[in-house]
Design a protein around this motif. Sequence first.
Motif, PDB file in Angstrom:
ATOM      1  N   ASN A 112       0.818  -1.205   0.000  1.00 43.07           N
ATOM      2  CA  ASN A 112       0.000   0.000   0.000  1.00 43.07           C
ATOM      3  C   ASN A 112       0.855   1.258   0.000  1.00 43.07           C
ATOM      4  O   ASN A 112       1.861   1.339   0.694  1.00 43.07           O
ATOM      5  CB  ASN A 112      -0.887  -0.025   1.254  1.00 43.07           C
ATOM      6  CG  ASN A 112      -1.741   1.219   1.403  1.00 43.07           C
ATOM      7  OD1 ASN A 112      -2.235   1.759   0.408  1.00 43.07           O
ATOM      8  ND2 ASN A 112      -1.904   1.673   2.628  1.00 43.07           N
ATOM      9  N   ASP A 115      -1.880   5.924   3.174  1.00 48.17           N
ATOM     10  CA  ASP A 115      -2.124   5.676   4.597  1.00 48.17           C
ATOM     11  C   ASP A 115      -3.583   5.359   4.919  1.00 48.17           C
ATOM     12  O   ASP A 115      -3.880   4.483   5.740  1.00 48.17           O
ATOM     13  CB  ASP A 115      -1.666   6.907   5.393  1.00 48.17           C
ATOM     14  CG  ASP A 115      -1.690   6.675   6.895  1.00 48.17           C
ATOM     15  OD1 ASP A 115      -1.566   5.516   7.321  1.00 48.17           O
ATOM     16  OD2 ASP A 115      -1.808   7.666   7.641  1.00 48.17           O
ATOM     17  N   ASN A 117      -5.740   3.738   3.446  1.00 50.12           N
ATOM     18  CA  ASN A 117      -6.183   2.383   3.090  1.00 50.12           C
ATOM     19  C   ASN A 117      -5.859   1.351   4.170  1.00 50.12           C
ATOM     20  O   ASN A 117      -6.293   0.205   4.088  1.00 50.12           O
ATOM     21  CB  ASN A 117      -5.505   1.915   1.791  1.00 50.12           C
ATOM     22  CG  ASN A 117      -5.999   2.660   0.564  1.00 50.12           C
ATOM     23  OD1 ASN A 117      -7.122   3.152   0.536  1.00 50.12           O
ATOM     24  ND2 ASN A 117      -5.156   2.748  -0.444  1.00 50.12           N
ATOM     25  N   ASN A 118      -5.073   1.742   5.160  1.00 51.46           N
ATOM     26  CA  ASN A 118      -4.573   0.768   6.128  1.00 51.46           C
ATOM     27  C   ASN A 118      -5.678   0.056   6.896  1.00 51.46           C
ATOM     28  O   ASN A 118      -5.598  -1.150   7.140  1.00 51.46           O
ATOM     29  CB  ASN A 118      -3.597   1.441   7.099  1.00 51.46           C
ATOM     30  CG  ASN A 118      -2.264   1.758   6.449  1.00 51.46           C
ATOM     31  OD1 ASN A 118      -1.862   1.101   5.492  1.00 51.46           O
ATOM     32  ND2 ASN A 118      -1.569   2.768   6.945  1.00 51.46           N
ATOM     33  N   MET A 121      -7.316  -2.619   4.735  1.00 50.72           N
ATOM     34  CA  MET A 121      -6.468  -3.795   4.572  1.00 50.72           C
ATOM     35  C   MET A 121      -6.546  -4.692   5.807  1.00 50.72           C
ATOM     36  O   MET A 121      -6.662  -5.912   5.694  1.00 50.72           O
ATOM     37  CB  MET A 121      -5.018  -3.374   4.325  1.00 50.72           C
ATOM     38  CG  MET A 121      -4.797  -2.598   3.042  1.00 50.72           C
ATOM     39  SD  MET A 121      -3.034  -2.467   2.619  1.00 50.72           S
ATOM     40  CE  MET A 121      -2.380  -1.599   4.037  1.00 50.72           C
ATOM     41  N   LYS A 122      -6.481  -4.088   6.977  1.00 50.69           N
ATOM     42  CA  LYS A 122      -6.496  -4.859   8.219  1.00 50.69           C
ATOM     43  C   LYS A 122      -7.801  -5.644   8.379  1.00 50.69           C
ATOM     44  O   LYS A 122      -7.781  -6.843   8.692  1.00 50.69           O
ATOM     45  CB  LYS A 122      -6.311  -3.926   9.416  1.00 50.69           C
ATOM     46  CG  LYS A 122      -6.346  -4.641  10.760  1.00 50.69           C
ATOM     47  CD  LYS A 122      -6.010  -3.705  11.906  1.00 50.69           C
ATOM     48  CE  LYS A 122      -7.133  -2.727  12.187  1.00 50.69           C
ATOM     49  NZ  LYS A 122      -6.865  -1.929  13.420  1.00 50.69           N
ATOM     50  N   TYR A 138      -0.463  -7.328   4.920  1.00 53.13           N
ATOM     51  CA  TYR A 138      -0.688  -5.957   4.451  1.00 53.13           C
ATOM     52  C   TYR A 138       0.445  -5.061   4.934  1.00 53.13           C
ATOM     53  O   TYR A 138       0.805  -5.044   6.104  1.00 53.13           O
ATOM     54  CB  TYR A 138      -2.054  -5.432   4.905  1.00 53.13           C
ATOM     55  CG  TYR A 138      -2.397  -5.681   6.350  1.00 53.13           C
ATOM     56  CD1 TYR A 138      -2.181  -4.706   7.329  1.00 53.13           C
ATOM     57  CD2 TYR A 138      -2.957  -6.893   6.752  1.00 53.13           C
ATOM     58  CE1 TYR A 138      -2.508  -4.928   8.642  1.00 53.13           C
ATOM     59  CE2 TYR A 138      -3.286  -7.135   8.071  1.00 53.13           C
ATOM     60  CZ  TYR A 138      -3.059  -6.141   9.018  1.00 53.13           C
ATOM     61  OH  TYR A 138      -3.379  -6.367  10.332  1.00 53.13           O
ATOM     62  N   PHE A 140       2.611  -1.250   4.693  1.00 51.43           N
ATOM     63  CA  PHE A 140       2.694   0.180   4.381  1.00 51.43           C
ATOM     64  C   PHE A 140       4.064   0.666   4.831  1.00 51.43           C
ATOM     65  O   PHE A 140       4.281   0.999   5.997  1.00 51.43           O
ATOM     66  CB  PHE A 140       1.579   0.952   5.103  1.00 51.43           C
ATOM     67  CG  PHE A 140       1.598   2.443   4.857  1.00 51.43           C
ATOM     68  CD1 PHE A 140       1.312   2.950   3.597  1.00 51.43           C
ATOM     69  CD2 PHE A 140       1.892   3.327   5.884  1.00 51.43           C
ATOM     70  CE1 PHE A 140       1.326   4.328   3.363  1.00 51.43           C
ATOM     71  CE2 PHE A 140       1.909   4.703   5.660  1.00 51.43           C
ATOM     72  CZ  PHE A 140       1.625   5.203   4.407  1.00 51.43           C
TER      73      PHE A 140
END
Length: 242
Positions: A112, A115, A117-118, A121-122, A138, A140
């Motif tokens: 990724n 930021d 999008n974190n 993803m989780k 995932y 970053f």
Amino acid sequence: MANKYEMIYMTRDEIEKRFKETSIAILPIGALEQHGHHLPLGTDVIIAEELSKRVCTETGALLLPAVSFGYSWVWRNIPGTISLKQHNVEEIIKDTATSLNRYGVKTLIVINGHDANNASMKYAARELEDEIGIKVIYLFYPDMNDVIEKIMESDTWHGLIHACEFETSLMLAIKPEVVHMEKAVKEYPNKPLLYGKSTISLGDLSKSGVYGDPTKATKEKGEKLLKIFTEKIVNIIKSIDS
């Protein structure tokens, strides 16, 4: 076959063969949103895709086409921004993993560059664990704060990277022809007490759209960053029991 990593250029016969050779796929994801007056809208996805290509070259993992849109609510009023709802970003990851799992992929690595999008993803990784058992890793910018401290000359804005020395250096190393350094400006907006506790957002604070000091960016710093993050991600993938 253009190369043995990029799925978008493979035929059905070529990809069927590759699915028998590897059980790991990489999905780059970013955003389409403003990055000051000096960087392109696609900065986040351009960086994520470049990192993903380098990692695939080192590991033999399959490279999926990049997802160019993310959760970009804070910049929604600036022309060019395409913002997906948070749960839609999550669903894209889940649908991608579910499709790949049918063909034997056991691990999906999401790289990724954005930021916001974190969280998607989780939560996608957690739901996929319960629903189909596929492993989702995932990432970053692993160990980003430590890396920034060692290589960057300027401070971040409260730990945030956006159109700053960090991202600008990466873009100078990847695609310098779309970086307009003559328009780069330094800006560290004041942080209101209610920031992070209300709808006050990044889009309300910075006049230039910059958070940090991109004027200190160089191609050399960007190359160092790419090398470090590629190595860190490769090591993470090698540690996976797939």
